[in-house]
Scaffold this active site. Structure first.
Site, PDB file in Angstrom:
ATOM      1  N   ASP A   1       0.880   5.312  22.116  1.00 42.91           N
ATOM      2  CA  ASP A   1       0.851   3.979  21.508  1.00 42.91           C
ATOM      3  C   ASP A   1      -0.168   3.096  22.212  1.00 42.91           C
ATOM      4  O   ASP A   1      -1.250   3.565  22.580  1.00 42.91           O
ATOM      5  CB  ASP A   1       2.286   3.395  21.591  1.00 42.91           C
ATOM      6  CG  ASP A   1       2.582   2.443  20.454  1.00 42.91           C
ATOM      7  OD1 ASP A   1       2.003   1.336  20.472  1.00 42.91           O
ATOM      8  OD2 ASP A   1       3.358   2.787  19.565  1.00 42.91           O
TER       9      ASP A   1
ATOM     10  N   HIS B   1       2.844  -3.720  21.126  1.00 42.22           N
ATOM     11  CA  HIS B   1       3.418  -2.685  20.267  1.00 42.22           C
ATOM     12  C   HIS B   1       4.098  -1.569  21.058  1.00 42.22           C
ATOM     13  O   HIS B   1       5.253  -1.211  20.796  1.00 42.22           O
ATOM     14  CB  HIS B   1       2.291  -2.136  19.376  1.00 42.22           C
ATOM     15  CG  HIS B   1       2.739  -1.261  18.248  1.00 42.22           C
ATOM     16  ND1 HIS B   1       2.728   0.113  18.323  1.00 42.22           N
ATOM     17  CD2 HIS B   1       3.197  -1.570  17.015  1.00 42.22           C
ATOM     18  CE1 HIS B   1       3.150   0.611  17.163  1.00 42.22           C
ATOM     19  NE2 HIS B   1       3.449  -0.385  16.353  1.00 42.22           N
TER      20      HIS B   1
ATOM     21  N   SER C   1       6.871   1.273  12.213  1.00 44.14           N
ATOM     22  CA  SER C   1       6.672   1.464  13.661  1.00 44.14           C
ATOM     23  C   SER C   1       7.969   1.289  14.428  1.00 44.14           C
ATOM     24  O   SER C   1       8.167   1.922  15.469  1.00 44.14           O
ATOM     25  CB  SER C   1       5.689   0.422  14.212  1.00 44.14           C
ATOM     26  OG  SER C   1       4.373   0.833  14.079  1.00 44.14           O
TER      27      SER C   1
END
Ligand SMILES: [Ca+2]
Ligand SMILES: [Ca+2]
Length: 429
Positions: free
Chosen positions: A137, A201, A365
């Site tokens: 990620d 994220h 996600s």
């Protein structure tokens, strides 16, 4: 195969070899099969070598690459393809793919773990112990209070060297794995030890997987309940601050994850370009009993027909995840597909860890790490379970609805899953 190139094919971007099918040895340039797309990196190529390692080669032009590199090295590599960008699959409140600012929140409702009944497994002391989860990620905040104890530490870069220097910062690749000082994850964007998260994220995803439960010290509203709080997270950064990352870096990160011993890989990202190198990497996981969990994407489209990669690849140990909201409806942004999207999980207004606090994000996600965390729980209880057995247990224990457009018509639920998995392992060896 003789090195004979048809330059019209290169110039006009037509398919030479359809990505997404098995690839035999070839010296042709692998193209996407869908024509030129905007996410290809001009004049940058992924070369897959005979030993399956990845090399990134830059050239002045595509024809220069074909004549200058491919022709010169014919027979010395498996194939080459254009490098391209993939992106993180989360949205802000305005449904933008990348949020400029994310408001932090002061309390966590933890509706996701509650909805899927994660506490059923926690109550049996099944918490992911002994399972390594790679989060490929944007990195992870290594100082986040709920994550700092959850990070996988590389034993080969721990302790002191012969000179008494700490191996984690001596500038030497002590375990000779090709990466200097890769003590806690690695940064494939900058090719250096991981320093943190390029944005939020990866930290958010990691928290959903494995945020530490402060069970005895605070009310659940004050902390994020990670799905597998005793699993270890291996944070591998390849998405940069803008949410985009190079496919070549993603493939290298996956190779690192496999070498480090990850049993589950979380991939909350994708794009419209198909990469043969990524496909091969995922296909190779099945024989190693490694499960690859990836996001369906956020375009509210059918990815059986309108391909997203890796979501649409549908490989043996791949689970592709769509999103539901608190009322168990499919999220309006979620991609779907009765063949290639396998199951749904919570993905709307998910509160999880970010650098410096907590924030709510939505996206496939976020749904993906709920399944990744669940897989870690299951593998901690039944380590010998195969990807197929875990998939069948997920399907068999899901909450079903004819409105769920996925292969299982299901939303993940863990209430009965351990019994399901034990039955699968006993009856379908
Ligand atoms: Ca090393
Ligand atoms: Ca070192």
């Amino acid at each position: 195969m003789a090195m004979k190139m048809d330059f019209r094919i290169i110039v006009f971007c037509l398919a030479l070899v359809g990505c997404g099918q098995a690839q035999n040895s070839s010296s042709d340039l692998v193209t996407e099969g869908q024509g030129c797309t905007s996410q290809a990196i001009p004049n940058q190529f992924i070369v897959k070598h005979l030993d399956h390692s990845i090399e990134v080669v830059r050239a002045d032009s595509e024809s220069e690459f074909v004549t200058g590199y491919m022709k010169k090295h014919a027979g010395q590599f498996l194939y080459a393809e254009r490098d391209h960008m993939v992106r993180a699959y989360h949205q802000d409140a305005n449904a933008q793919d990348v949020a400029p600012t994310i408001p932090t929140v002061s309390s966590a409702d933890n509706w996701g773990p509650a909805k899927v009944h994660a506490d059923t497994l926690w109550a049996q002391n099944i918490r992911g112990s002994g399972v390594l989860v790679a989060v490929v990620d944007s990195g992870m905040d290594l100082t986040q209070p709920q994550l700092q104890s959850q990070v996988y530490i590389n034993p080969g870069e721990s302790g002191t060297d012969a000179q008494g220097q700490p191996k984690q910062s001596n500038g030497i690749d002590d375990d000779k794995n090709g990466y200097v000082d890769d003590y806690a994850g690695y940064d494939f964007v900058a090719n250096q030890p991981l320093k943190g998260d390029y944005q939020i994220h990866g930290t958010h995803v990691s928290g959903i997987v494995a945020a530490f439960h402060q069970d005895t010290t605070a009310a659940p509203q004050t902390y994020v309940q990670g799905m597998a709080p005793q699993a270890k997270v291996l944070p591998l950064a390849f998405l940069a601050a803008n949410g985009f990352g190079l496919m070549s870096d993603g493939v290298r990160a996956m190779q690192y994850a496999v070498a480090a011993g990850a049993k589950v890989i979380n991939a909350s990202w994708g794009g419209e370009d198909c990469s043969q190198a990524l496909r091969d990497e995922i296909a190779g996981l099945a024989s190693k009993n490694i499960i690859f969990v990836t996001a369906a994407g956020n375009e509210a489209k059918n990815v059986d027909q309108h391909m997203e990669y890796p979501a649409s690849l549908n490989l043996a140990s791949q689970f592709t995840i769509g999103a539901t909201g608190p009322y168990d409806l499919m999220a309006q942004f979620s991609n779907y597909g009765t063949s290639t999207v396998h199951i749904f999980a919570p993905g709307t207004d998910i509160i999880s860890t970010i650098p410096g606090g907590m924030a709510a994000l939505s996206g496939t996600s976020m749904a993906t790490p709920f399944v990744t965390g669940a897989v870690a729980l299951l593998l901690s209880a039944v380590p010998q379970a195969t990807p197929t057995q875990v998939r069948q247990a997920l399907y068999g224990s899901a909450v079903h609805s004819s409105n769920y457009i996925n292969a299982s018509q299901g939303r993940m639920d863990l209430g009965q899953i351990l019994t399901q998995l034990q039955s699968e392992v006993a009856t379908r060896p």
